[in-house]
Design an enzyme around this catalytic site. Structure first.
Site, PDB file in Angstrom:
ATOM      1  CD  GLU A   1      -2.530   1.740   0.237  1.00  0.00           C
ATOM      2  OE1 GLU A   1      -3.332   0.951  -0.282  1.00  0.00           O
ATOM      3  OE2 GLU A   1      -2.343   2.908  -0.193  1.00  0.00           O
ATOM      4  CE  LYS A   2      -1.135   6.285  -4.154  1.00  0.00           C
ATOM      5  NZ  LYS A   2      -0.919   7.450  -4.970  1.00  0.00           N
TER       6      LYS A   2
ATOM      7  N   GLY B   1       3.935   0.249  -5.242  1.00  0.00           N
ATOM      8  CA  GLY B   1       4.273  -1.015  -5.912  1.00  0.00           C
ATOM      9  C   GLY B   1       4.401  -0.788  -7.409  1.00  0.00           C
TER      10      GLY B   1
ATOM     11  CB  SER C   1     -11.013   4.694  -8.956  1.00  0.00           C
ATOM     12  OG  SER C   1     -11.799   4.826  -7.786  1.00  0.00           O
TER      13      SER C   1
ATOM     14  N   GLY D   1     -22.272  17.398 -11.175  1.00  0.00           N
ATOM     15  CA  GLY D   1     -22.485  15.951 -11.213  1.00  0.00           C
ATOM     16  C   GLY D   1     -23.517  15.532 -10.182  1.00  0.00           C
TER      17      GLY D   1
ATOM     18  CG  MET E   1     -15.772   2.543 -10.312  1.00  0.00           C
ATOM     19  SD  MET E   1     -15.096   4.164 -10.667  1.00  0.00           S
ATOM     20  CE  MET E   1     -13.701   3.749 -11.688  1.00  0.00           C
TER      21      MET E   1
ATOM     22  CG  HIS F   1     -47.349  -4.389  12.154  1.00  0.00           C
ATOM     23  ND1 HIS F   1     -47.481  -3.468  11.142  1.00  0.00           N
ATOM     24  CD2 HIS F   1     -48.059  -3.916  13.215  1.00  0.00           C
ATOM     25  CE1 HIS F   1     -48.258  -2.485  11.567  1.00  0.00           C
ATOM     26  NE2 HIS F   1     -48.615  -2.726  12.814  1.00  0.00           N
TER      27      HIS F   1
END
Ligand code: FAD
Ligand code: NAD
Length: 466
Positions: free
Chosen positions: A33-34, A116, A145, A180, A318, A444
């Protein structure tokens, strides 16, 4: 050099779940993991922090709008403490990412921190303070992403921002312009709307949440307008300019007229792009497609046969739970099993309030495919449970095959839709008919009764409470 059965690049919900499943299957596993924390977009700057802020802002909205009616008087003014709200969100994130560290240790998974980068199809160089090289028989790319942008927008990350910055603002915007009207724009737009901002949504398509069933778009649009959102569909944004503390967005409406929007923050939420920067995929013979995604076959295998890819970096929705399913799928494939994913039954949820949830086929998809179907719909406001909690908006809509009665699509706007969608997924995995659901007892009073009622409506048009 350390050697592994499997090395996984990226520790989001795809990568870390793949790592756990590999370890459970007895494979010697490493994860790279960066960033300094594990968990990827979802845990650090996605699902978890956004839901933490949605929950906090929901409490605030209840306090200012609904407590009085419930008979709760609070002496003095109720105020937002944004610093504390953001700090609580961060502590939720820290606890959750810390939990992944624990799971890696518990499962004897080696964690490498650094970027990596492929040396070849079986060797990865991890670029950190010093470079480390590892070797692996199988490699899983789970690099996720990053937010997309429009070519003419400069994201200054102060006032023209993405979701990442919107999760840690230092002040409540006076007027947030959201470009968006998809999941991120509406969820984070609602956080700041509840906290007092004016929120204007500019959407290119002719409806918000355009990939979901049109009935859901219409209902959510109606509810958000009641909540005083300003929604502009069929608007094409053409420029975003920041002048001092002001942001000016220009867009062309359907008639081609230029409309100008002025605010103090602009959230750009126009989708996300697959992330492969620095991966050096070519060195391993891994090909990307024209959309920049890693190309995979039905086994999620890339053009290099010992290298697989999962999650946001490949085609498909995604979503964190899609990435997780793919992580398990690839781990089991590497271990020689024959797993399966039913992509038709990956649910989609928008965590606005009311929530929106959907699984299976939309009416538009069924019509396009020429499938004859029937519709059973039931309004949430007809439930006793909805009146008790004052959550009256929304409906459940079941789409069932006209001949066989099999449930083909389930679409809902309403309180707790995010949790209730699980009933539809179970039913549809077992290929239940609408009548099957209509004959099952639902406690209920619950919101789930709307599902039974919609199933009754789909079966014989005999819902009981409308
Ligand atoms: P990611 O979670 O993106 O993880 C990839 C990881 O790989 C990252 O940590 C990255 O640093 C690392 N990485 C990348 N390249 C390298 C490299 N070369 N070397 C080492 N490490 C590398 N989905 C839902 O299902 N429900 C939600 O409620 C939801 N809410 C969201 C809210 C927001 C604001 C956002 C932005 C997203 C949300 N999502 C949600 C989407 C969800 O976060 C993603 O679908 C999910 O995180 C994808 O998982 P992944 O494992 O494919 O990738
Ligand atoms: P999205 O695809 O959900 O929405 C982007 C919206 O922007 C779409 O409605 C699109 O028509 C619109 N758009 C695109 N270009 C535009 C333009 N030039 N002008 C105006 N509108 C434009 O993407 P998002 O909201 O950015 O979220 C990214 C991803 O993260 C999604 O794929 C989503 O699945 C995931 N996510 C999921 C959740 C969840 O599951 N609750 C929450 C947040 C994010």
């Amino acid at each position: 050099m350390n050697s592994y059965d499997v090395a996984i690049i990226g520790s989001g919900p795809g990568g870390y779940v793949a790592a756990i499943r590999c370890a459970q299957l007895g494979l010697k596993t490493a994860i790279i993991e960066k960033y300094t924390t594990l968990g990827g977009t979802c845990l650090n700057v996605g699902c978890i922090p956004s839901k933490a802020l949605l929950d906090s802002s929901h409490h605030y909205e209840d306090a200012i709008k609904h407590f009085e009616e419930h008979g709760i008087d609070i002496p003095g003014e109720i105020k937002v403490n944004l610093k504390q709200m953001i700090a609580r969100k961060q502590s939720v994130v820290d606890t959750t990412t810390g939990g992944i560290d624990f799971l890696m240790k518990k499962n004897n998974i080696d964690v490498y921190q650094g970027l990596g980068s492929f040396k070849d199809a079986t060797h990865i160089i991890i670029k950190g303070d010093k470079d480390t090289e590892i070797e692996a028989k199988n490699i899983i790319i789970a690099t996720g992403s990053k937010p997309s942008n429009l070519p003419f927008i400069t994201l200054d990350k102060e006032r023209v921002i993405t979701s990442t910055e919107a999760l840690k603002l230092k002040e409540i915007p006076k007027h947030m312009i959201v470009i968006g009207g998809g999941v991120i724009g509406l969820e984070l737009g609602q956080v700041y709307k509840r906290l007092g901002a004016e929120v204007t949504v500019i959407e290119y398509m002719d409806r918000i949440i355009p990939t979901m069933d049109a009935g859901l778009s219409k209902e959510l649009n109606k509810v958000l307008k009641k909540q005083k959102f300003k929604i502009n569909t069929s608007h094409k944004v053409k420029s975003v300019e920041r002048i001092g503390d002001e942001v000016i967005v220009k867009a062309d409406n359907k008639k081609g007229e230029e409309i100008e929007f002025k605010g103090d923050y602009c959230l750009v939420s126009v989708g996300r792009r697959p992330y492969t920067d620095g991966l050096n995929a070519e060195a391993a013979g891994v090909k990307l497609n024209e959309r920049g995604q890693i190309d995979v076959n039905e086994h999620l295998q890339t053009s290099a046969k010992n290298i697989y890819a999962i999650g946001d970096v490949i085609k498909g929705a995604m979503l964190a739970h899609k990435a997780e399913e793919e992580g398990v799928f690839v781990a089991e494939t590497i271990a020689g099993q024959k797993p399966h994913i039913n992509y038709n039954l990956i649910p989609g949820v928008v965590y606005t309030w009311p929530e929106v949830a959907s699984v299976g086929q939309t009416e538009e998809q069924l019509t396009e495919a020429g499938v004859e179907y029937k519709v059973g719909q039931f309004p949430m406001r007809a439930l006793g449970r909805s009146r008790a909690s004052m959550d009256l908006d929304g409906f459940v809509k079941i789409l069932a095959d006209k001949t066989t009665d099999e449930i083909l699509g389930f679409h809902m706007v309403g309180a707790r839709a995010a949790d209730l969608i699980a009933e539809a997924v179970v039913a549809m995995e077992f290929r239940a008919s609408a009548e099957d659901i209509s004959r099952m007892s639902h406690a209920h009073p619950t919101f789930a009764e709307a599902i039974k009622e919609a199933a009754l409506a789909a079966t014989e048009n005999r819902a009981l409470h409308v």
